[in-house]
Design a protein around this motif. Structure first.
Motif, short mmCIF file in Angstrom:
data_model
loop_
_atom_site.label_atom_id
_atom_site.label_comp_id
_atom_site.label_asym_id
_atom_site.label_seq_id
_atom_site.Cartn_x
_atom_site.Cartn_y
_atom_site.Cartn_z
N HIS A 161 5.27 19.67 8.39
CA HIS A 161 6.29 20.38 9.20
C HIS A 161 5.61 21.37 10.16
CE1 HIS A 161 8.74 18.64 6.07
NE2 HIS A 161 8.28 19.49 5.18
N HIS B 206 10.42 10.09 1.78
CA HIS B 206 11.05 10.31 0.47
C HIS B 206 11.91 9.09 0.17
CE1 HIS B 206 9.94 14.60 0.61
NE2 HIS B 206 10.28 14.55 1.89
N HIS C 55 4.94 10.94 5.74
CA HIS C 55 5.85 11.87 5.06
C HIS C 55 7.20 11.19 4.83
CE1 HIS C 55 7.09 16.28 4.35
NE2 HIS C 55 8.12 15.51 3.96
N ASP D 115 9.95 12.28 7.27
CA ASP D 115 10.65 13.19 6.35
C ASP D 115 12.16 13.01 6.29
OD1 ASP D 115 10.98 15.29 4.54
OD2 ASP D 115 11.21 16.77 6.13
N ILE E 241 6.06 11.79 -0.67
CA ILE E 241 5.56 13.16 -0.73
C ILE E 241 6.33 14.07 -1.69
CG2 ILE E 241 6.91 13.86 1.28
CD1 ILE E 241 3.46 14.65 1.65
ZN LIG Z 1 9.84 16.19 3.11
#
Ligand SMILES: [Zn+2]
Length: 415
Positions: A261, A83, A81, A326, A131
Motif C-alpha cells: 500500500h 486475498h 497482493h 488487494d 497475503i
Molecule cells: Zn490486502
C-alpha cells in the motif's frame, strides 16, 4: 532375459515419444527484461521449462506446435497482493473482519479460494502472492488441492496469518472478545514474539512473511529486523503493510523486502526505499474499487488522486515496484481478476508507461518473490509460464484483460 530386453525396448520407445518438445510460434513476444516487443520468435519448451527462444529455431514434425503468430506473447503475469479466500461485503463496515469470522468457516473460505485461484490462472496470472486474511490458514488447503489437481490455480506464494502489534487490524473489540482477531492475525509485540510467529506461519505452510504496522501500534526497527532475520534463516522474505506512511521508515531501515500500500509515503521514504532496494507493492485502487467498498464519491475521488500522486512520485524517484491489487470485494458483475485490473485505471492516470507496468507484473514481481532466475521472463532455463493476448499491451495496457492462451509449468491451461 527376453523379458528384460522387451521392457528395456518399451522404455526406450516411451522415451522417444515423450522426448518431443512443445514449440510456440510467437508473432510478438514481450521481452520483460528490456521492456521491448520482439517479433517472430520461436519458443521451445521441454519438461515444463523453456529450452530455447529466438528467431529461426529448428523444430521437427514430432514436436507439438502452438501457433500464436497473430498474438502478443508474455511471461505469465504475477499479482503480489491478493486475498483469494475473501469476498467480503461485511468489510464495508468497521465490524467487517469479525462479522466474517462468525459467518464464514475456514472450509467455506478455502472453497472460495479455489474458485478465485482458478479465475486468476484462467486470466493469465500464473503466480500470485496470497497475503493473509485467509481465515485459519485456509489457503494452505487451496495450495494442497491445486497440487493434487483437484482445482486449477496459479503458483501461490503464501503468507499465513498476519503478524501484527496487539489487536491485529481490529478496532473497538470489547475485552471479552479480545482474541477474536487471532482467527486471522498473530499478536506479536516483542522481537521474540515476532520470531515465534514467523516460525508458526512457516509450520503451517507460509513461504513469505506478512506484517502490519501503523494500524494498531507501530513496529520499531528492531521488531522488523527480528522478523527479517528469522525469515532469512529459512530463505523467506518479509513484506509489511503500511496503509499510509506511519511506521514506513522503520520498515525500510529494518530490511523488509517490500511495503504494501504505502498510499501516503513521502519522497524521503520513497528515496530511502530506492536506496535500500525496498519494493513498493502499491495496491493502486481506482475510483471504481473504492466506490465498490462503499465509500462516497468525494472520498473515493480524494483517495484515488492521492494514490495517483504517490504512484507518479514513486515512478519518478525510481522506487522499485511490483504489481499488486488487494481486492477483497468484487464489483457486481465482474469476477475477481476483472475487479482487480480496475487498478490499471490508476496506473494509466499516473501516466506510467505500459512496458513498465508489464515489468512490474513479470520480471520485477519475480525479483520481489525471489524467483528472478526461474520466473518472470521467457528465456532459456526459465519455467514455462507463458500467456498470449489478442491485442498489443504496449499500445494499451488494458490488452491484459483479454487473455487468449495460458500455459503453466509447460502445460496448456487455456487455448
Ligand atoms: Zn490486502
Amino acid at each position: 532375459m527376453k523379458l528384460i530386453f522387451l521392457s528395456l525396448l518399451s522404455l526406450s520407445i516411451c522415451c522417444i515419444i515423450t522426448a518431443q518438445n512443445t514449440v510456440i510460434k510467437a508473432g510478438h513476444l514481450f521481452d520483460s527484461k528490456t521492456g521491448k516487443m520482439l517479433t517472430d520468435q520461436i519458443i521451445i519448451i521441454k519438461d515444463g521449462k523453456i529450452l530455447d527462444v529466438g528467431t529461426n529455431l529448428k523444430y521437427t514434425t514430432k514436436d507439438t506446435l502452438i501457433d500464436l503468430s497473430t498474438s502478443w506473447v508474455l511471461p505469465g503475469l504475477m499479482d503480489c497482493h491478493v486475498h483469494i479466500t475473501d469476498n467480503n461485503p461485511y468489510r464495508k463496515t468497521n465490524r467487517g473482519l469479525h462479522d466474517s469470522y462468525f459467518m464464514e468457516s475456514s472450509a467455506f473460505r478455502a472453497l472460495r479460494g479455489g474458485y478465485v485461484a482458478e479465475q486468476f490462472l484462467m486470466n493469465g496470472f500464473t503466480t500470485i502472492k496470497e497475503i493473509g486474511n485467509d481465515a485459519n490458514y485456509a489457503t494452505a488447503d487451496v495450495i494442497k488441492a491445486i497440487k493434487e489437481g483437484w482445482v486449477k490455480g496459479p503458483t501461490i506464494f503464501y503468507a499465513g496469518k498476519i503478524i501484527a502489534p496487539y489487536g491485529g487490524q481490529s478496532r473497538g473489540v470489547n475485552i471479552e472478545n479480545e482474541h477474536a482477531w487471532e482467527f486471522e492475525y498473530i499478536d506479536a509485540d516483542t522481537p521474540e514474539e515476532i520470531k515465534k510467529a514467523v516460525r508458526k506461519n512457516i509450520y503451517y505452510g507460509a513461504n513469505v512473511i506478512k506484517m502490519v504496522t501503523g494500524d494498531n501500534g507501530i513496529y520499531d526497527v528492531e521488531d522488523i529486523k527480528a522478523a527479517v532475520e528469522e525469515a532469512k534463516k529459512y530463505g523467506l522474505k518479509v513484506t509489511v503493510h503500511v496503509a499510509d506512511k506511519a511506521g514506513a521508515t522503520n520498515v525500510i531501515e529494518g530490511g523488509a523486502a517490500a511495503i504494501e500500500h504505502g498510499f501516503g509515503l513521502d519522497n524521503i521514504q520513497l528515496q530511502l526505499m530506492k536506496d535500500k532496494g525496498t519494493f513498493l507493492v502499491g495496491t493502486d485502487f481506482s475510483f471504481d474499487n473504492w466506490y465498490s467498498y462503499g465509500l462516497d464519491s468525494a472520498t473515493a475521488t480524494t483517495l484515488t488522486n492521492k494514490i495517483i500522486d504517490r504512484l507518479k512520485r514513486a515512478y519518478t524517484i525510481g522506487t522499485k515496484m511490483a504489481f499488486g491489487t488487494d481486492i477483497i470485494i468484487d464489483i457486481p458483475g465482474l469476477n475477481r481478476v476483472q475487479t482487480s485490473l480496475k487498478v490499471l485505471q490508476t496506473w494509466k492516470a499516473a501516466e506510467i508507461p505500459a512496458a513498465y507496468i508489464l515489468q512490474t507484473m513479470t520480471v520485477y514481481a519475480a525479483e520481489l518473490l525471489g524467483v528472478e532466475k526461474s520466473k518472470g521472463m521467457i528465456a532459456p532455463t526459465f519455467i514455462a509460464d507463458i500467456i498470449a493476448l489478442k491485442n498489443n499491451p504496449l499500445e494499451d495496457i488494458d490488452a491484459v484483460k483479454n487473455v487468449a492462451f495460458v500455459m503453466k509449468n509447460g502445460k496448456i491451461i487455456k487455448q
